[in-house]
Design a protein around this motif. Structure first.
Motif, PDB file in Angstrom:
ATOM      1  N   PRO A 273      58.237  47.384  39.463  1.00  0.00           N
ATOM      2  CA  PRO A 273      58.439  46.084  40.118  1.00  0.00           C
ATOM      3  C   PRO A 273      57.758  45.978  41.488  1.00  0.00           C
ATOM      4  O   PRO A 273      57.199  44.924  41.821  1.00  0.00           O
ATOM      5  N   VAL A 274      57.766  47.033  42.267  1.00  0.00           N
ATOM      6  CA  VAL A 274      57.132  46.965  43.583  1.00  0.00           C
ATOM      7  C   VAL A 274      55.603  46.975  43.436  1.00  0.00           C
ATOM      8  O   VAL A 274      54.893  46.337  44.211  1.00  0.00           O
ATOM      9  N   TYR A 275      55.084  47.650  42.429  1.00  0.00           N
ATOM     10  CA  TYR A 275      53.652  47.547  42.114  1.00  0.00           C
ATOM     11  C   TYR A 275      53.302  46.110  41.730  1.00  0.00           C
ATOM     12  O   TYR A 275      52.282  45.561  42.154  1.00  0.00           O
ATOM     13  N   ARG A 276      54.143  45.495  40.893  1.00  0.00           N
ATOM     14  CA  ARG A 276      53.896  44.117  40.462  1.00  0.00           C
ATOM     15  C   ARG A 276      53.820  43.175  41.670  1.00  0.00           C
ATOM     16  O   ARG A 276      52.944  42.308  41.750  1.00  0.00           O
ATOM     17  N   ALA A 277      54.720  43.358  42.619  1.00  0.00           N
ATOM     18  CA  ALA A 277      54.713  42.517  43.825  1.00  0.00           C
ATOM     19  C   ALA A 277      53.449  42.739  44.644  1.00  0.00           C
ATOM     20  O   ALA A 277      52.881  41.785  45.196  1.00  0.00           O
ATOM     21  N   ALA A 278      52.980  43.978  44.735  1.00  0.00           N
ATOM     22  CA  ALA A 278      51.744  44.263  45.479  1.00  0.00           C
ATOM     23  C   ALA A 278      50.540  43.623  44.803  1.00  0.00           C
ATOM     24  O   ALA A 278      49.676  43.042  45.469  1.00  0.00           O
ATOM     25  N   VAL A 279      50.476  43.708  43.482  1.00  0.00           N
ATOM     26  CA  VAL A 279      49.378  43.072  42.751  1.00  0.00           C
ATOM     27  C   VAL A 279      49.409  41.561  42.965  1.00  0.00           C
ATOM     28  O   VAL A 279      48.361  40.925  43.155  1.00  0.00           O
ATOM     29  N   ALA A 280      50.593  40.962  42.984  1.00  0.00           N
ATOM     30  CA  ALA A 280      50.702  39.517  43.214  1.00  0.00           C
ATOM     31  C   ALA A 280      50.126  39.114  44.572  1.00  0.00           C
ATOM     32  O   ALA A 280      49.539  38.037  44.718  1.00  0.00           O
ATOM     33  N   GLU A 281      50.268  39.991  45.566  1.00  0.00           N
ATOM     34  CA  GLU A 281      49.740  39.704  46.910  1.00  0.00           C
ATOM     35  C   GLU A 281      48.211  39.612  46.916  1.00  0.00           C
ATOM     36  O   GLU A 281      47.623  39.044  47.840  1.00  0.00           O
ATOM     37  N   LEU A 282      47.551  40.159  45.913  1.00  0.00           N
ATOM     38  CA  LEU A 282      46.090  40.134  45.866  1.00  0.00           C
ATOM     39  C   LEU A 282      45.549  38.755  45.495  1.00  0.00           C
ATOM     40  O   LEU A 282      44.361  38.491  45.683  1.00  0.00           O
ATOM     41  N   GLY A 283      46.386  37.895  44.948  1.00  0.00           N
ATOM     42  CA  GLY A 283      45.956  36.533  44.637  1.00  0.00           C
ATOM     43  C   GLY A 283      44.888  36.442  43.553  1.00  0.00           C
ATOM     44  O   GLY A 283      44.061  35.532  43.570  1.00  0.00           O
ATOM     45  N   LEU A 284      44.897  37.367  42.619  1.00  0.00           N
ATOM     46  CA  LEU A 284      43.908  37.355  41.539  1.00  0.00           C
ATOM     47  C   LEU A 284      44.138  36.176  40.605  1.00  0.00           C
ATOM     48  O   LEU A 284      45.265  35.746  40.394  1.00  0.00           O
ATOM     49  N   ARG A 285      43.027  35.690  40.027  1.00  0.00           N
ATOM     50  CA  ARG A 285      43.075  34.568  39.088  1.00  0.00           C
ATOM     51  C   ARG A 285      42.430  34.988  37.766  1.00  0.00           C
ATOM     52  O   ARG A 285      41.663  35.947  37.728  1.00  0.00           O
TER      53      ARG A 285
ATOM     54  N   ALA B 200      34.969  56.032  56.158  1.00  0.00           N
ATOM     55  CA  ALA B 200      33.917  55.961  55.140  1.00  0.00           C
ATOM     56  C   ALA B 200      34.466  55.389  53.839  1.00  0.00           C
ATOM     57  O   ALA B 200      33.808  54.578  53.175  1.00  0.00           O
ATOM     58  N   GLY B 201      35.670  55.786  53.469  1.00  0.00           N
ATOM     59  CA  GLY B 201      36.280  55.264  52.249  1.00  0.00           C
ATOM     60  C   GLY B 201      36.540  53.780  52.321  1.00  0.00           C
ATOM     61  O   GLY B 201      36.261  53.038  51.367  1.00  0.00           O
ATOM     62  N   LEU B 202      37.059  53.304  53.457  1.00  0.00           N
ATOM     63  CA  LEU B 202      37.329  51.865  53.592  1.00  0.00           C
ATOM     64  C   LEU B 202      36.031  51.059  53.666  1.00  0.00           C
ATOM     65  O   LEU B 202      35.976  49.935  53.168  1.00  0.00           O
ATOM     66  N   ARG B 203      34.984  51.630  54.260  1.00  0.00           N
ATOM     67  CA  ARG B 203      33.676  50.959  54.248  1.00  0.00           C
ATOM     68  C   ARG B 203      33.145  50.819  52.826  1.00  0.00           C
ATOM     69  O   ARG B 203      32.558  49.805  52.466  1.00  0.00           O
ATOM     70  N   GLU B 204      33.348  51.849  52.025  1.00  0.00           N
ATOM     71  CA  GLU B 204      32.899  51.798  50.636  1.00  0.00           C
ATOM     72  C   GLU B 204      33.679  50.744  49.857  1.00  0.00           C
ATOM     73  O   GLU B 204      33.092  49.989  49.070  1.00  0.00           O
ATOM     74  N   LEU B 205      34.977  50.653  50.078  1.00  0.00           N
ATOM     75  CA  LEU B 205      35.751  49.603  49.421  1.00  0.00           C
ATOM     76  C   LEU B 205      35.304  48.223  49.882  1.00  0.00           C
ATOM     77  O   LEU B 205      35.252  47.283  49.073  1.00  0.00           O
ATOM     78  N   ALA B 206      34.941  48.096  51.141  1.00  0.00           N
ATOM     79  CA  ALA B 206      34.400  46.824  51.641  1.00  0.00           C
ATOM     80  C   ALA B 206      33.067  46.507  50.979  1.00  0.00           C
ATOM     81  O   ALA B 206      32.784  45.353  50.631  1.00  0.00           O
ATOM     82  N   ARG B 207      32.237  47.514  50.796  1.00  0.00           N
ATOM     83  CA  ARG B 207      30.910  47.295  50.184  1.00  0.00           C
ATOM     84  C   ARG B 207      31.024  46.673  48.799  1.00  0.00           C
ATOM     85  O   ARG B 207      30.256  45.790  48.439  1.00  0.00           O
ATOM     86  N   VAL B 208      31.995  47.138  48.007  1.00  0.00           N
ATOM     87  CA  VAL B 208      32.091  46.664  46.628  1.00  0.00           C
ATOM     88  C   VAL B 208      32.947  45.410  46.479  1.00  0.00           C
ATOM     89  O   VAL B 208      33.116  44.908  45.365  1.00  0.00           O
ATOM     90  N   THR B 209      33.463  44.878  47.588  1.00  0.00           N
ATOM     91  CA  THR B 209      34.327  43.692  47.569  1.00  0.00           C
ATOM     92  C   THR B 209      33.586  42.498  48.148  1.00  0.00           C
ATOM     93  O   THR B 209      32.928  42.600  49.183  1.00  0.00           O
ATOM     94  N   ARG B 210      33.708  41.367  47.501  1.00  0.00           N
ATOM     95  CA  ARG B 210      33.041  40.150  47.982  1.00  0.00           C
ATOM     96  C   ARG B 210      33.679  39.672  49.288  1.00  0.00           C
ATOM     97  O   ARG B 210      34.851  39.957  49.571  1.00  0.00           O
ATOM     98  N   THR B 211      32.922  38.941  50.071  1.00  0.00           N
ATOM     99  CA  THR B 211      33.457  38.330  51.280  1.00  0.00           C
ATOM    100  C   THR B 211      34.641  37.437  50.902  1.00  0.00           C
ATOM    101  O   THR B 211      34.561  36.643  49.958  1.00  0.00           O
ATOM    102  N   GLY B 212      35.738  37.596  51.612  1.00  0.00           N
ATOM    103  CA  GLY B 212      36.954  36.846  51.305  1.00  0.00           C
ATOM    104  C   GLY B 212      37.855  37.531  50.302  1.00  0.00           C
ATOM    105  O   GLY B 212      38.988  37.094  50.076  1.00  0.00           O
ATOM    106  N   GLY B 213      37.367  38.626  49.690  1.00  0.00           N
ATOM    107  CA  GLY B 213      38.199  39.383  48.762  1.00  0.00           C
ATOM    108  C   GLY B 213      39.296  40.136  49.503  1.00  0.00           C
ATOM    109  O   GLY B 213      39.248  40.300  50.721  1.00  0.00           O
ATOM    110  N   ARG B 214      40.275  40.595  48.762  1.00  0.00           N
ATOM    111  CA  ARG B 214      41.445  41.225  49.376  1.00  0.00           C
ATOM    112  C   ARG B 214      41.561  42.696  49.032  1.00  0.00           C
ATOM    113  O   ARG B 214      41.170  43.143  47.956  1.00  0.00           O
ATOM    114  N   LEU B 215      42.160  43.419  49.960  1.00  0.00           N
ATOM    115  CA  LEU B 215      42.473  44.829  49.805  1.00  0.00           C
ATOM    116  C   LEU B 215      43.958  45.014  50.066  1.00  0.00           C
ATOM    117  O   LEU B 215      44.482  44.517  51.071  1.00  0.00           O
TER     118      LEU B 215
END
Length: 199
Positions: free
Chosen positions: A28-40, A125-140
């Motif tokens: 359930p707490v994973y489900r709530a975290a995924v909901a915060e990502l606002g995926l469509r 370095a890890g967070l920069r890599e996650l930023a690289r593969v995420t579109r502008t306005g995307g969420r982490l």
């Protein structure tokens, strides 16, 4: 930092079998975290440091059949456990370092990183890599199903002031690596640092 990656691989490799049976009530707490990502529907989601890929079915439900779901983890034993649990039906599972992803730039709309950031040998370095593969306005979502204080109590440790997840350290680190922190919830019930990818 290769020794740090090897230590992480060995630590989680030894614990992979039956990992989720130790934490059976976390969905359930994973489900709530995924909901915060606002995926469509049709969205693209990455579970970075996916472990047994507990979040993959939740991410798949958010993006639907037309979306893309990828789970990436450094530890082959965790990925084998994910396959055994049937999680490969919900997305692609890739054995890779989350700080060196085999992906084009700006692919993902959202990244879930559960229990990852404090295990990265080089967090910036890890967070920069996650930023690289995420579109502008995307969420982490940097996430853990327990807050730092509750986790420290569970493990019999003191809560450390120099913890990378502590405020304001995490906000500064995110800002330096292409993210804007929009929410920090470090209650006993969860740790969630939600950030938006900046230009």
């Amino acid at each position: 930092m290769e020794s740090g990656r090897q230590q992480v691989r060995e630590f989680f490799g030894a614990r992979a079998a039956g990992w989720e049976t130790r934490f059976p009530d976390d969905t359930p707490v994973y489900r709530a975290a995924v909901a915060e990502l606002g995926l469509r529907p049709g969205g693209r989601a990455l579970d970075a440091g996916c472990g047994t890929a507990r979040a993959l079915p939740l991410l798949r439900a958010a993006v639907g059949a037309s979306g893309l779901v990828v789970g990436a983890d450094l530890t082959p034993e965790m990925l084998h456990e994910a396959v055994r649990l049937g999680r490969s039906r919900d997305g692609a599972l890739i054995e890779t370092d989350s700080a060196r992803l085999p992906s084009r730039d700006s692919v993902f709309d959202a990244v879930l990183a559960a229990g990852l950031v404090h295990h990265l040998p080089e967090p910036a370095a890890g967070l920069r890599e996650l930023a690289r593969v995420t579109r502008t306005g995307g969420r982490l979502a940097l996430f853990h199903p327990l807050g730092r204080a509750a986790l420290a109590r569970r493990r019999g440790h003191e809560l450390r002031a120099d913890d990378i997840r502590a405020a304001p350290r995490i906000g500064s680190l995110l800002a330096e690596t292409g993210w804007l922190l929009t929410l920090l919830d470090d209650s006993d019930e969860r740790y969630l640092a939600l950030a938006v990818r900046q230009d």
